[in-house]
Write a protein that holds these residues in place. Structure first.
Motif, PDB file in Angstrom:
ATOM      1  N   GLY A 240       0.813  -1.212   0.000  1.00  0.00           N
ATOM      2  CA  GLY A 240       0.000   0.000   0.000  1.00  0.00           C
ATOM      3  C   GLY A 240       0.848   1.263   0.000  1.00  0.00           C
ATOM      4  N   PRO A 241       0.333   2.340  -0.570  1.00  0.00           N
ATOM      5  CA  PRO A 241       1.105   3.592  -0.650  1.00  0.00           C
ATOM      6  C   PRO A 241       1.421   4.202   0.707  1.00  0.00           C
ATOM      7  N   GLN A 242       0.681   3.806   1.759  1.00  0.00           N
ATOM      8  CA  GLN A 242       0.966   4.297   3.110  1.00  0.00           C
ATOM      9  C   GLN A 242       2.088   3.498   3.784  1.00  0.00           C
ATOM     10  N   GLU A 243       2.447   2.356   3.206  1.00  0.00           N
ATOM     11  CA  GLU A 243       3.508   1.517   3.756  1.00  0.00           C
ATOM     12  C   GLU A 243       4.820   1.823   3.045  1.00  0.00           C
ATOM     13  N   SER A 244       5.920   1.367   3.634  1.00  0.00           N
ATOM     14  CA  SER A 244       7.236   1.565   3.021  1.00  0.00           C
ATOM     15  C   SER A 244       7.950   0.227   2.896  1.00  0.00           C
ATOM     16  N   ALA A 245       8.571   0.031   1.761  1.00  0.00           N
ATOM     17  CA  ALA A 245       9.360  -1.179   1.543  1.00  0.00           C
ATOM     18  C   ALA A 245      10.326  -0.929   0.390  1.00  0.00           C
ATOM     19  N   VAL A 246      11.431  -1.657   0.401  1.00  0.00           N
ATOM     20  CA  VAL A 246      12.419  -1.596  -0.668  1.00  0.00           C
ATOM     21  C   VAL A 246      12.789  -3.012  -1.049  1.00  0.00           C
ATOM     22  N   LEU A 247      12.853  -3.283  -2.357  1.00  0.00           N
ATOM     23  CA  LEU A 247      13.366  -4.558  -2.849  1.00  0.00           C
ATOM     24  C   LEU A 247      14.400  -4.249  -3.915  1.00  0.00           C
ATOM     25  N   THR A 248      15.628  -4.679  -3.683  1.00  0.00           N
ATOM     26  CA  THR A 248      16.730  -4.420  -4.608  1.00  0.00           C
ATOM     27  C   THR A 248      17.348  -5.733  -5.062  1.00  0.00           C
ATOM     28  N   ILE A 249      17.518  -5.876  -6.372  1.00  0.00           N
ATOM     29  CA  ILE A 249      18.276  -6.995  -6.917  1.00  0.00           C
ATOM     30  C   ILE A 249      19.711  -6.509  -7.054  1.00  0.00           C
ATOM     31  N   GLY A 250      20.577  -7.022  -6.220  1.00  0.00           N
ATOM     32  CA  GLY A 250      21.960  -6.550  -6.233  1.00  0.00           C
ATOM     33  C   GLY A 250      22.879  -7.375  -7.096  1.00  0.00           C
ATOM     34  N   SER A 251      22.432  -8.584  -7.486  1.00  0.00           N
ATOM     35  CA  SER A 251      23.302  -9.455  -8.273  1.00  0.00           C
ATOM     36  C   SER A 251      22.464 -10.388  -9.130  1.00  0.00           C
ATOM     37  N   LEU A 252      22.833 -10.518 -10.406  1.00  0.00           N
ATOM     38  CA  LEU A 252      22.249 -11.508 -11.309  1.00  0.00           C
ATOM     39  C   LEU A 252      23.425 -12.141 -12.055  1.00  0.00           C
ATOM     40  N   GLN A 253      23.643 -13.411 -11.826  1.00  0.00           N
ATOM     41  CA  GLN A 253      24.799 -14.089 -12.394  1.00  0.00           C
ATOM     42  C   GLN A 253      24.343 -15.317 -13.178  1.00  0.00           C
ATOM     43  N   ALA A 254      24.854 -15.429 -14.418  1.00  0.00           N
ATOM     44  CA  ALA A 254      24.515 -16.583 -15.253  1.00  0.00           C
ATOM     45  C   ALA A 254      25.518 -16.714 -16.376  1.00  0.00           C
ATOM     46  N   GLY A 255      25.956 -17.923 -16.637  1.00  0.00           N
ATOM     47  CA  GLY A 255      26.749 -18.201 -17.820  1.00  0.00           C
ATOM     48  C   GLY A 255      28.174 -17.719 -17.778  1.00  0.00           C
ATOM     49  N   THR A 256      28.942 -18.149 -18.818  1.00  0.00           N
ATOM     50  CA  THR A 256      30.353 -17.798 -18.933  1.00  0.00           C
ATOM     51  C   THR A 256      30.727 -17.293 -20.315  1.00  0.00           C
ATOM     52  N   LYS A 257      29.870 -17.533 -21.331  1.00  0.00           N
ATOM     53  CA  LYS A 257      30.239 -17.194 -22.709  1.00  0.00           C
ATOM     54  C   LYS A 257      28.985 -16.828 -23.491  1.00  0.00           C
ATOM     55  N   GLU A 258      29.160 -15.946 -24.477  1.00  0.00           N
ATOM     56  CA  GLU A 258      27.997 -15.395 -25.165  1.00  0.00           C
ATOM     57  C   GLU A 258      27.244 -16.412 -26.016  1.00  0.00           C
ATOM     58  N   ASN A 259      27.885 -17.524 -26.421  1.00  0.00           N
ATOM     59  CA  ASN A 259      27.193 -18.493 -27.267  1.00  0.00           C
ATOM     60  C   ASN A 259      26.868 -19.792 -26.565  1.00  0.00           C
ATOM     61  N   ILE A 260      26.848 -19.720 -25.217  1.00  0.00           N
ATOM     62  CA  ILE A 260      26.458 -20.884 -24.416  1.00  0.00           C
ATOM     63  C   ILE A 260      25.288 -20.498 -23.522  1.00  0.00           C
ATOM     64  N   ILE A 261      24.162 -21.185 -23.660  1.00  0.00           N
ATOM     65  CA  ILE A 261      23.043 -21.004 -22.739  1.00  0.00           C
ATOM     66  C   ILE A 261      23.333 -21.859 -21.511  1.00  0.00           C
ATOM     67  N   PRO A 262      23.424 -21.252 -20.322  1.00  0.00           N
ATOM     68  CA  PRO A 262      23.835 -22.009 -19.137  1.00  0.00           C
ATOM     69  C   PRO A 262      22.708 -22.849 -18.554  1.00  0.00           C
ATOM     70  N   ASP A 263      23.079 -23.660 -17.584  1.00  0.00           N
ATOM     71  CA  ASP A 263      22.105 -24.521 -16.903  1.00  0.00           C
ATOM     72  C   ASP A 263      21.328 -23.788 -15.825  1.00  0.00           C
ATOM     73  N   ASP A 264      21.918 -22.734 -15.261  1.00  0.00           N
ATOM     74  CA  ASP A 264      21.246 -22.074 -14.140  1.00  0.00           C
ATOM     75  C   ASP A 264      21.610 -20.605 -14.081  1.00  0.00           C
ATOM     76  N   ALA A 265      20.907 -19.879 -13.250  1.00  0.00           N
ATOM     77  CA  ALA A 265      21.154 -18.460 -12.987  1.00  0.00           C
ATOM     78  C   ALA A 265      20.902 -18.195 -11.514  1.00  0.00           C
ATOM     79  N   THR A 266      21.602 -17.213 -10.976  1.00  0.00           N
ATOM     80  CA  THR A 266      21.474 -16.891  -9.552  1.00  0.00           C
ATOM     81  C   THR A 266      21.138 -15.415  -9.376  1.00  0.00           C
ATOM     82  N   ILE A 267      20.124 -15.166  -8.578  1.00  0.00           N
ATOM     83  CA  ILE A 267      19.716 -13.811  -8.220  1.00  0.00           C
ATOM     84  C   ILE A 267      19.988 -13.610  -6.732  1.00  0.00           C
ATOM     85  N   LYS A 268      20.550 -12.475  -6.371  1.00  0.00           N
ATOM     86  CA  LYS A 268      20.688 -12.106  -4.965  1.00  0.00           C
ATOM     87  C   LYS A 268      19.912 -10.813  -4.754  1.00  0.00           C
ATOM     88  N   LEU A 269      19.060 -10.815  -3.734  1.00  0.00           N
ATOM     89  CA  LEU A 269      18.188  -9.658  -3.514  1.00  0.00           C
ATOM     90  C   LEU A 269      18.143  -9.277  -2.049  1.00  0.00           C
TER      91      LEU A 269
END
Length: 426
Positions: A240-269
């Motif tokens: 609600g607009p009367q409440e306060s909260a913050v959600l930040t994604i500080g890290s998104l990590q996935a893959g090692t090379k531009e032509n390889i689709i990786p098996d997983d990805a990691t988000i830190k929030l």
């Protein structure tokens, strides 16, 4: 001025040089969370020579000093000791050049970029005044040097060891923090003063493949990107607009090379909230959205959630805060300010919450008053290097003395009671 700060006033010129040297030594030699062995040793040796009964290794590196001085309440004063994995950029002659290995095996710079070195110096000075002027107060003092505040580990670790170590529980728990603000001022707030903070790691699972054949994959990068965007709607559309909260994604990590689709990805929030109900809603919504996005992507398995840190609200007791504010106003006059709620988080309240006793946390300004006044007039306060900046550097005069005065003033509200409050520890 009360009897304790009057005692400080008489001896400050004598003890300040020693405290400043200790401060500069600690600043030059910072230690990461739960690795504060050198700092803990300095603190323990110092208060031991003053006559405190010292217990070391409480919660890995924590130190507790007990000084009994007749009948009266048991007052706990707390300082945190740990530094941050940051390379310092202050240019100070005593700046840190330390590197260390963090919990993930990485070599990192280490610096006291949050001011905990000053907190330790304050506590040593307060401990000395209390020990050398016992005629000015009555009761029991617990001097606590806490590890691991920056990782939300230290308070819980100390509590886990507390009773087995035979340590007394406090009737009231007091703590303070140096912050951006005009040096010479102290800031307080009844009720919630610091947010709850929750940090999570979310691992999303897909199926890797060649970048030229995305149809054979379940792309965790796309899954993670969609999840990041959807998570931003929790605050904008569920809180609600009367409440306060913050959600930040500080890290998104996935893959090692531009032509390889990786098996997983990691988000830190990271999540910051000021209300327990809002906090629970945010945590549940994060899980709901992450799981739903994985289902929508046909992920081979649900996401895995790991709690990186969890800080409770710092919710100052109203009666105890009012008592401290009276003492502050008697000491500082117009330099006592009311604080806004801050989005930072602390594990300080774990002690009071666990024992079911009042706790109060407040701020001490550490910015050159002229610099602060100029920035305020120009609307550029947000440009002053704040806590956790590699350029954070509190001015030491009058900040050292103000912090000592504030801690002793607060303690005096219980240890030097007036006739009308004697015996009341609420």
């Amino acid at each position: 001025m009360n009897s304790l700060t009057a005692a400080l006033d008489r001896v400050y010129a004598q003890i300040a040089p020693e405290l400043l040297e200790i401060y500069k030594d600690l600043h030059r030699n910072p230690e990461l969370s739960m690795q504060e062995h050198r700092t803990a040793g300095i603190a323990a040796d110092y208060i031991g020579k003053l006559g405190y009964a010292v217990t070391r290794g409480v919660g890995v590196t924590g130190v507790v000093g007990v000084l009994r001085n007749g009948e009266g309440p048991t007052v706990m004063l707390r300082a945190d000791m740990d530094a941050l994995p940051i390379a310092e950029d202050t240019g100070l002659p005593y700046a840190s050049t330390v590197t260390a290995t963090d919990t993930e095996g990485r070599s990192v710079g280490v610096a006291h970029s949050c001011g905990h070195d000053l907190h330790v110096a304050w506590m040593l000075g307060a401990a000395r005044v209390l020990a050398e002027h016992r005629d000015a107060w009555q009761g029991t003092v617990l001097i606590v040097f806490q590890p691991g505040e920056e990782t939300a580990e230290g308070a819980n670790a100390m509590i886990a060891d507390w009773d087995a170590a035979g340590l007394p529980r406090a009737d009231v728990v007091l703590g303070q923090h140096v912050m951006v603000g005009a040096a010479g001022t102290v800031s307080w707030r009844e009720g919630v003063i610091l947010s709850a903070g929750d940090s999570l790691k979310v691992q999303l699972f897909g199926r890797g493949s060649h970048g030229s054949q995305p149809q054979t994959s379940i792309d965790p990068v796309v899954m993670a990107a969609a999840t990041v965007m959807r998570l931003q709607t929790i605050v904008s559309r569920e809180i609600g607009p009367q409440e306060s909260a913050v959600l930040t994604i500080g890290s998104l990590q996935a893959g090692t090379k531009e032509n390889i689709i990786p098996d997983d990805a990691t988000i830190k929030l990271n999540i910051r909230t000021y209300d327990e109900g809002v906090r629970e809603h945010m945590l549940q919504a994060v899980r709901r959205i992450c799981c739903a996005e994985c289902d929508a992507s046909n992920a081979p398995r649900p996401p895995e959630f790991t709690t990186l840190s969890s800080y409770p609200l710092t919710d100052n007791d109203h009666a105890a805060t009012a008592r401290i504010v009276d003492a502050f106003r008697a000491q500082f006059g117009d330099a006592v300010l009311q604080s806004k709620r801050m989005a930072a988080s602390e594990d300080f309240s774990v002690f009071g919450r666990t024992w079911g006793v009042p706790y109060v946390f407040w701020f001490v300004g550490g910015t050159d008053p002229e610099v602060h006044a100029k920035a305020k007039a120009e609307g550029t306060l947000n440009r002053i290097p704040s806590n956790h900046s590699p350029r954070f550097a509190p001015v030491l005069d009058p900040t050292l003395e103000t912090g000592l005065q504030a801690m002793l003033s607060a303690a005096s509200a219980w240890l030097c009671p007036t006739a009308s409050t004697k015996g009341d520890t609420a």
